[in-house]
Scaffold this motif. Structure first.
Motif: not given
Ligand SMILES: NC(=O)c1ccc[n+]([C@@H]2O[C@H](COP(=O)([O-])OP(=O)(O)OC[C@H]3O[C@@H](n4cnc5c(N)ncnc54)[C@H](OP(=O)(O)O)[C@@H]3O)[C@@H](O)[C@H]2O)c1
Length: 348
Positions: A102-107, A130-139, A155-157
């Motif tokens: 999953i890539v979630d574009l929302g928050a 699922l939140l605890s395993e998610s990764v903040y997607g700033l490559p 990440p948000g814009c």
């Protein structure tokens, strides 16, 4: 379609394909050589031919929007969730159960804890595991963990533009004080496709307005979460977002206190050190960034300066809110998660 580096083509779904970020993804993915888009969803347009909704979008002949409930019939490798916050949180689970990433574009998957999510979005997170395993997607900062993640919170814009400028300076301990002031200007597509009184053409055209100034905007929480990982002292964000009469593009000017004797050249050197090997982040030495430099791309343009008299540091950052601020960064994350070269499909 030729497999790349012995990798098989991957199958992709887009949930929320009638929105601005979903449309942008459709355009980028068409240029990506090693993917097949398997489904595109819309609740309001389920059954509509994609070509009737996007007559100018070539290459999707035969596609129809389907409702999210119908996606159970598809086997995919990765799903982009381009949904309002609150919706992605619950739709991640069915796809994960089918071994899709999953890539979630929302928050919904950007926060480290359900408590912080609740604090800023006023919702109980329905999937704390699922939140605890998610990764903040700033490559540029989380590349290695993104590669193996099942869920990436794109990440948000606004945070993307701000964090790319601030994190190297924080890491090298050039910043002091107790706050950073973020003045940001965003094009109107940042607010999504549903018009409101404040995003109506008549309100936005030839106008400039601040909104949710101070600490009222939800992106404050996301920025502070990531800032805290690179500073050993508390740094609060004072955020003043503005709507500007542009379709797309985002510009942030960030000011903060710097330690004595920190020079503009030192700040630029630190930014160069962080990003000279990065394909999508560019540090400018002689002129300041402009929004148009980043339009329809995954690029971020940064510059830095110092006001010596007040020991104020300034970082300027330009991105496209739909580009590095959303869909293009989401594809960068997807490339990492699926093992494709990171720049695939993103050269603009
Ligand atoms: N726009 C940006 O610049 C930007 C930047 C970064 C992050 N984001 C985030 O990315 C996400 C998508 O943004 P966007 O600008 O593309 O939004 P948008 O233009 O408003 O589109 C929203 C999409 O979600 C679908 N949708 C709405 N409510 C739904 C529901 N209850 N159940 C299922 N689907 C629903 C809509 O489908 P139908 O109406 O056709 O049914 C549409 O396809 C948001 O979370 C946003 O905060 C946006």
């Amino acid at each position: 379609m030729e497999p790349i580096l012995n990798k098989q083509p991957k199958f992709i779904g887009i949930a929320g394909a009638t929105g601005y970020t979903g449309e942008e993804l459709l355009r980028i993915l068409k240029r990506h050589p090693y993917l097949s888009v398997e489904f595109v969803t819309s609740e309001n347009e389920a059954g509509t031919a994609l070509h009737d909704y996007y007559p100018d979008l070539q290459g999707y002949a035969g596609y129809r929007f389907i409702a999210l409930e119908e996606t159970v019939n598809f086997k995919v490798d990765l799903v982009f969730l381009c949904l309002p916050h609150g919706q992605s949180a619950q739709w991640a689970r069915p796809f994960i159960q089918q071994n899709a990433k999953i890539v979630d574009l929302g928050a919904d998957y950007r926060f480290d804890t359900p408590e912080e999510y609740k604090k800023w979005y006023d919702l109980d997170h329905p999937e704390p595991d699922l939140l605890s395993e998610s990764v903040y997607g700033l490559p540029e900062w989380n590349r290695e963990v993104i590669k193996t993640a099942r869920i990436v919170g794109n990440p948000g814009c606004y945070p993307t533009s701000v964090l790319l400028g601030l994190l190297p300076l924080l890491k090298e301990k050039l910043i002091t004080g107790n706050s950073v002031v973020v003045d940001s200007k965003s094009g109107v597509s940042g607010a999504g496709k549903s018009p409101s009184k404040t995003t109506h053409y008549v309100q936005v055209n030839e106008n400039l307005t601040a909104y949710k100034a101070g600490r009222a905007h939800r992106h404050v929480g996301e920025m502070e979460q990531e800032i805290a990982k690179y500073s050993d002292f508390s740094l609060k964000v004072v955020f003043i977002p503005h709507l500007v009469p542009l379709t797309r593009g985002l510009y942030s000017t960030v000011t903060f206190q710097i330690h004595k004797d920190v020079t503009a050249q030192q700040m630029r050197d630190v930014l160069h050190q962080a990003y000279d090997a990065e394909p999508f982040v560019h540090v400018m030495d002689t002129i300041l960034p402009g929004i148009k430099m980043a339009t329809s791309s995954n690029h971020c343009f940064l510059a830095a300066d110092v006001v010596e008299e007040t020991r104020t540091g300034i970082v300027f950052s330009a991105i496209d809110n739909l580009g590095k601020g959303a869909a293009w960064q989401a594809v960068q994350n997807m490339n990492l998660m699926l093992g494709f070269p990171e720049e695939t499909g993103l050269n603009a």
